[in-house]
Design a protein around this motif. Structure first.
Motif, PDB file in Angstrom:
ATOM      1  N   GLY A 252      30.893  30.785  38.902  1.00 20.33           N
ATOM      2  CA  GLY A 252      30.335  31.934  39.934  1.00 20.33           C
ATOM      3  C   GLY A 252      31.326  32.796  40.227  1.00 20.33           C
ATOM      4  O   GLY A 252      32.170  33.183  39.352  1.00 20.33           O
ATOM      5  N   LYS A 253      31.252  33.505  41.484  1.00 19.45           N
ATOM      6  CA  LYS A 253      32.104  34.684  41.663  1.00 19.45           C
ATOM      7  C   LYS A 253      33.568  34.098  42.382  1.00 19.45           C
ATOM      8  O   LYS A 253      33.535  33.085  42.553  1.00 19.45           O
ATOM      9  N   ARG A 254      34.326  35.144  42.032  1.00 22.96           N
ATOM     10  CA  ARG A 254      35.853  34.666  42.594  1.00 22.96           C
ATOM     11  C   ARG A 254      36.004  35.852  43.680  1.00 22.96           C
ATOM     12  O   ARG A 254      35.940  36.855  43.561  1.00 22.96           O
ATOM     13  N   VAL A 255      36.291  35.237  45.238  1.00 23.05           N
ATOM     14  CA  VAL A 255      36.651  35.919  46.001  1.00 23.05           C
ATOM     15  C   VAL A 255      38.218  35.763  46.281  1.00 23.05           C
ATOM     16  O   VAL A 255      38.778  34.604  46.613  1.00 23.05           O
ATOM     17  N   LEU A 256      39.042  36.635  46.514  1.00 23.28           N
ATOM     18  CA  LEU A 256      40.483  36.681  46.576  1.00 23.28           C
ATOM     19  C   LEU A 256      40.892  36.881  48.143  1.00 23.28           C
ATOM     20  O   LEU A 256      40.630  38.092  48.278  1.00 23.28           O
ATOM     21  N   ILE A 257      41.295  36.179  48.936  1.00 24.94           N
ATOM     22  CA  ILE A 257      41.816  36.585  50.323  1.00 24.94           C
ATOM     23  C   ILE A 257      43.206  36.378  50.510  1.00 24.94           C
ATOM     24  O   ILE A 257      43.854  35.177  50.118  1.00 24.94           O
ATOM     25  N   THR A 258      43.844  37.324  50.680  1.00 29.21           N
ATOM     26  CA  THR A 258      45.555  37.346  50.823  1.00 29.21           C
ATOM     27  C   THR A 258      45.814  38.195  51.892  1.00 29.21           C
ATOM     28  O   THR A 258      45.255  39.040  52.624  1.00 29.21           O
ATOM     29  N   LEU A 259      47.197  37.820  52.593  1.00 30.25           N
ATOM     30  CA  LEU A 259      47.582  38.198  53.841  1.00 30.25           C
ATOM     31  C   LEU A 259      48.970  39.034  53.544  1.00 30.25           C
ATOM     32  O   LEU A 259      49.733  38.616  52.867  1.00 30.25           O
ATOM     33  N   ASP A 260      49.141  39.749  54.549  1.00 29.14           N
ATOM     34  CA  ASP A 260      50.605  40.407  54.738  1.00 29.14           C
ATOM     35  C   ASP A 260      51.427  40.733  53.501  1.00 29.14           C
ATOM     36  O   ASP A 260      50.734  41.396  52.733  1.00 29.14           O
ATOM     37  N   ASP A 261      52.537  40.451  53.492  1.00 27.13           N
ATOM     38  CA  ASP A 261      53.427  40.922  52.279  1.00 27.13           C
ATOM     39  C   ASP A 261      52.759  40.366  50.678  1.00 27.13           C
ATOM     40  O   ASP A 261      52.790  40.934  49.774  1.00 27.13           O
ATOM     41  N   THR A 262      52.175  39.097  51.132  1.00 23.50           N
ATOM     42  CA  THR A 262      51.455  38.540  49.710  1.00 23.50           C
ATOM     43  C   THR A 262      50.630  39.523  49.318  1.00 23.50           C
ATOM     44  O   THR A 262      50.296  39.610  47.868  1.00 23.50           O
ATOM     45  N   ALA A 263      49.532  40.219  50.214  1.00 23.74           N
ATOM     46  CA  ALA A 263      48.535  40.992  49.936  1.00 23.74           C
ATOM     47  C   ALA A 263      49.079  42.340  49.347  1.00 23.74           C
ATOM     48  O   ALA A 263      48.481  42.683  48.360  1.00 23.74           O
ATOM     49  N   GLY A 264      50.229  42.647  49.595  1.00 25.81           N
ATOM     50  CA  GLY A 264      51.248  43.907  49.011  1.00 25.81           C
ATOM     51  C   GLY A 264      51.301  43.660  47.549  1.00 25.81           C
ATOM     52  O   GLY A 264      51.254  44.173  46.816  1.00 25.81           O
ATOM     53  N   HIS A 265      51.792  42.368  47.194  1.00 25.02           N
ATOM     54  CA  HIS A 265      52.188  41.918  45.855  1.00 25.02           C
ATOM     55  C   HIS A 265      50.835  41.963  45.000  1.00 25.02           C
ATOM     56  O   HIS A 265      51.015  42.383  43.955  1.00 25.02           O
ATOM     57  N   ILE A 266      49.733  41.484  45.641  1.00 23.05           N
ATOM     58  CA  ILE A 266      48.494  41.238  44.825  1.00 23.05           C
ATOM     59  C   ILE A 266      47.967  42.797  44.535  1.00 23.05           C
ATOM     60  O   ILE A 266      47.556  42.982  43.519  1.00 23.05           O
ATOM     61  N   ILE A 267      47.941  43.732  45.494  1.00 26.37           N
ATOM     62  CA  ILE A 267      47.576  44.993  45.158  1.00 26.37           C
ATOM     63  C   ILE A 267      48.423  45.586  44.048  1.00 26.37           C
ATOM     64  O   ILE A 267      48.103  46.346  42.967  1.00 26.37           O
ATOM     65  N   ASP A 268      49.924  45.395  44.110  1.00 24.54           N
ATOM     66  CA  ASP A 268      50.640  45.810  42.975  1.00 24.54           C
ATOM     67  C   ASP A 268      50.058  45.209  41.639  1.00 24.54           C
ATOM     68  O   ASP A 268      50.255  45.650  40.508  1.00 24.54           O
ATOM     69  N   LEU A 269      50.221  43.896  41.561  1.00 27.54           N
ATOM     70  CA  LEU A 269      49.819  43.154  40.274  1.00 27.54           C
ATOM     71  C   LEU A 269      48.403  43.426  40.073  1.00 27.54           C
ATOM     72  O   LEU A 269      48.248  43.460  38.742  1.00 27.54           O
ATOM     73  N   LEU A 270      47.456  43.609  40.791  1.00 28.68           N
ATOM     74  CA  LEU A 270      46.170  44.052  40.060  1.00 28.68           C
ATOM     75  C   LEU A 270      46.173  45.565  39.674  1.00 28.68           C
ATOM     76  O   LEU A 270      45.473  46.095  38.587  1.00 28.68           O
ATOM     77  N   ALA A 271      47.045  46.258  40.378  1.00 31.66           N
ATOM     78  CA  ALA A 271      47.225  47.714  39.626  1.00 31.66           C
ATOM     79  C   ALA A 271      47.801  47.605  38.272  1.00 31.66           C
ATOM     80  O   ALA A 271      47.336  48.627  37.561  1.00 31.66           O
ATOM     81  N   ASN A 272      48.662  46.822  38.035  1.00 34.60           N
ATOM     82  CA  ASN A 272      49.555  46.689  36.951  1.00 34.60           C
ATOM     83  C   ASN A 272      48.938  45.795  35.771  1.00 34.60           C
ATOM     84  O   ASN A 272      49.447  45.323  34.853  1.00 34.60           O
ATOM     85  N   ARG A 273      47.464  45.254  36.337  1.00 37.59           N
ATOM     86  CA  ARG A 273      46.704  44.249  35.407  1.00 37.59           C
ATOM     87  C   ARG A 273      47.636  43.044  34.869  1.00 37.59           C
ATOM     88  O   ARG A 273      47.557  42.468  33.954  1.00 37.59           O
ATOM     89  N   LYS A 274      48.562  42.391  35.842  1.00 39.11           N
ATOM     90  CA  LYS A 274      49.109  41.173  35.570  1.00 39.11           C
ATOM     91  C   LYS A 274      48.454  39.961  36.031  1.00 39.11           C
ATOM     92  O   LYS A 274      48.873  39.090  35.737  1.00 39.11           O
ATOM     93  N   VAL A 275      47.449  40.067  37.001  1.00 36.65           N
ATOM     94  CA  VAL A 275      46.732  38.940  37.283  1.00 36.65           C
ATOM     95  C   VAL A 275      45.133  39.188  37.195  1.00 36.65           C
ATOM     96  O   VAL A 275      44.643  40.425  37.120  1.00 36.65           O
ATOM     97  N   PRO A 276      44.250  38.384  37.078  1.00 33.92           N
ATOM     98  CA  PRO A 276      43.007  38.660  36.511  1.00 33.92           C
ATOM     99  C   PRO A 276      42.272  39.292  37.871  1.00 33.92           C
ATOM    100  O   PRO A 276      42.813  38.686  39.033  1.00 33.92           O
ATOM    101  N   GLN A 277      41.298  39.925  37.728  1.00 34.39           N
ATOM    102  CA  GLN A 277      40.850  40.823  38.906  1.00 34.39           C
ATOM    103  C   GLN A 277      39.749  39.850  39.320  1.00 34.39           C
ATOM    104  O   GLN A 277      38.696  39.459  38.608  1.00 34.39           O
ATOM    105  N   PRO A 278      39.769  39.649  40.611  1.00 35.34           N
ATOM    106  CA  PRO A 278      38.475  38.896  41.471  1.00 35.34           C
ATOM    107  C   PRO A 278      37.275  39.801  41.509  1.00 35.34           C
ATOM    108  O   PRO A 278      37.349  40.910  41.188  1.00 35.34           O
ATOM    109  N   ASP A 279      36.169  39.024  41.812  1.00 30.07           N
ATOM    110  CA  ASP A 279      34.943  39.961  41.829  1.00 30.07           C
ATOM    111  C   ASP A 279      35.106  40.613  43.353  1.00 30.07           C
ATOM    112  O   ASP A 279      34.297  41.573  43.710  1.00 30.07           O
TER     113      ASP A 279
END
Length: 283
Positions: free
Chosen positions: A163-190
């Motif tokens: 099914g769908k994937r929801v990624l919930i992330t907080l604080d500094d880790t959320a900042g890392h996730i934004i960077d990783l998604l922007a650079n396509r280093k981790v799969p994009q959640p729904d």
């Protein structure tokens, strides 16, 4: 088998044993069926998994706390991990890498008797820098590599929950996730749920809003008044930039999330459920 190989084997078994004991202590109150093990950067890491409950089977929510927090960190993470399952979502909770040891600004013993000679040149009205630019870069790269390696092992864990994937992330880790998604280093959640996102340096933090605006994923952006100062600094810009570029795929909400307001955790869960429902309804 040589003595050298035997010593290496014994050392490996000892490290694995110590890791298992640490896991048992940390999550000793949880059912063994909830605890999965992965190996990240040659170390055992626990992933906490709870299946969906009831007739609805929508997919899986991936929870990624702030650095230094556990997969069952008290507060919002622990609450969502346990209460989202009856809503039709399995929960997969991860442990990010610790931010590491902080620089020590203590005065050495030899300098104690030199009071008044201005041992510190840093202005007394400014915060001490946590790391040099190069040190901060190395810390960022290490933390993001840890996240990437963790995400690369999630397919097998999430396989029982299609099914769908929801990624919930907080604080500094959320900042890392934004960077990783922007650079396509981790799969994009729904669906991406950000809570008080920020980056550790001023330049990175200033760039966060632009990176967020360019992501091609529906975003629920939640902030609390007691957030890290850097998250509050980029708040107005990330709202302005992202809402302007993707008005139908971005929602911002303010929620009190400190530990003495547990009722807000339910409010936050309601926001996540409602946002996911709207996104899925639009297709």
């Amino acid at each position: 088998m040589t003595i050298k190989h035997l010593i290496c084997l014994c050392t490996t078994l000892l490290l694995l044993s110590e890791s298992c004991i640490a896991v048992e202590r940390q999550y000793r109150d949880l059912p063994a069926t909830e605890i999965k093990q992965i190996t990240v950067q040659q170390k055992q890491q626990s992933v906490l998994v709870r299946s969906w409950q009831g007739t609805k089977k929508l997919g899986a929510v991936i929870l990624l706390p702030a650095s230094g927090q556990s997969a069952d960190h008290p507060g919002l993470i622990s609450f969502v991990r346990r209460h989202i399952n009856p809503l039709g979502w399995a929960s997969i909770s991860l442990t990010p890498q610790d931010a590491g040891k902080q620089p020590n600004f203590a005065t050495s013993v030899n300098e104690v008797n030199k009071a008044g000679t201005k041992q510190l040149s840093h202005p007394n009205n400014q915060a001490m820098p946590r790391y040099s630019e190069e040190e901060q870069k190395q810390v960022n790269e290490t933390q993001e590599a840890f996240i990437v390696e963790t995400f690369n092992q999630l397919d097998a864990i999430g396989e029982p929950f299609p099914g769908k994937r929801v990624l919930i992330t907080l604080d500094d880790t959320a900042g890392h996730i934004i960077d990783l998604l922007a650079n396509r280093k981790v799969p994009q959640p729904d669906i991406l749920v950000l809570i008080n996102p920020y980056r550790p340096t001023e330049v990175q933090n200033d760039n966060l809003a632009l990176q967020l605006a360019k992501l091609d994923v529906p975003v629920l952006d939640i902030h609390s008044p007691d957030a890290n100062q850097r998250a509050l600094e980029n708040l107005s810009e990330r709202i302005a930039q992202t809402a302007k570029h993707r008005p139908y795929h971005y929602s911002h909400r303010k929620v009190m999330l400190n530990l003495d307001t547990p009722s807000a955790w339910q409010d936050c869960l309601d926001l996540i459920e409602g946002f996911a429902y709207r996104v899925m309804k639009k297709g």
